[in-house]
Enzyme design. Sequence first.
Site: not given
Ligand code: ASP
Length: 345
Positions: A212, A240, A242-243, A263-264, A266
């Site tokens: 991300t 879906r 995400g965050d 990022t991570g 989500g």
């Molecule tokens: N946070 C993002 C999600 O969950 C993924 C990412 O940060 O790579 O959609």
Amino acid sequence: MNPTTMRLFIKFFWITAVLALPSFLLQSCETASSSTKEENLKSQPIALVIHGGAGTMSRERMTPDVEQAILEALEKALNEGYAALESGSTATEAILKTIFILEQSPWFNAGIGAVLTEEGHPELDASIMDGATGLAGAVAGVSHIKSPIHAAEKVMSESPHVMLAGKGAEIFAESQRLEMVSPDYFITDRMRERYKNRQGALRMHEDSKMGTVGAVALDKNGNIAAGTSTGGMMGKKFGRIGDAPIIGAGTFAENNTCGVSSTGHGEYFIRTVAAYDVAARMKYLGQSLEEAGHGVIEDLKVLGGDGGLIALDQKGNIIMPFNTSGMYRGYIKEKGKPVAAIFKD
Ligand code: ASP
């Protein structure tokens, strides 16, 4: 001069002086306050911090060429975003510029190079927040908008809403004359390959760099803005979200606390309202940016959540905490050179 003329003259002098006094005082106050404003602007630092995703990244598995290409892509985004800030662009404008460059780079999971859903399609999410006004905009689950971050900005500036999803977001983006593309535009050979070789639905661990992208900027007027753009997570379910497009989870900006982009994994960032939690810890616990940001990422780990965040405050302090083995990241501060990194150490 005879005494009567003299008396008249003195009287005239005092009347003129009394009448002129308020405007003289006003003028000197204005001059003083505009020079204080100028002084403040001169001492107001500008800064830009970015990420290109956090995840399990091993040095051994990354070839020097790939490492170099990723660092160059991060530096390009930093240099161009910072140049915009230097030439007087607002923090929001700098976020758009920086994130668009990262969306167009195939190295990150946003725009071109986005990961694919369980069915093999790209579904993109993005959000932006302006810390000066508290306004925010987001799009979720879009597959035809060339630059999701620009669409998020349009939702913020041209609609009464904060988030538009799917078809509605795409129709709105088109009405705003944003460039529309076919979903294939986002799919790279590398992603097709990863999709083919995926194991299980939501592939999060074992050499999964999430990719991300996000940016937080501080402009010459001391305003902060933050933005995040993503393809989500490889193998995610159709629909879906995400965050990244959720204000308070993936993105948050507030001038008197900080700007944050996450990022991570989500789902954990949504459940912990991670981006806002950094600001809340500063505001309600009186914590420093450093303490607040690291605390959020440590607490996320305790729950089992992988990831990181970038954040800055009005003084130009920058943090980039993460609890994974790597995070694509970088920053530029006043007059500085871009500093970009991938691994923990
Ligand atoms: N946070 C993002 C999600 O969950 C993924 C990412 O940060 O790579 O959609």
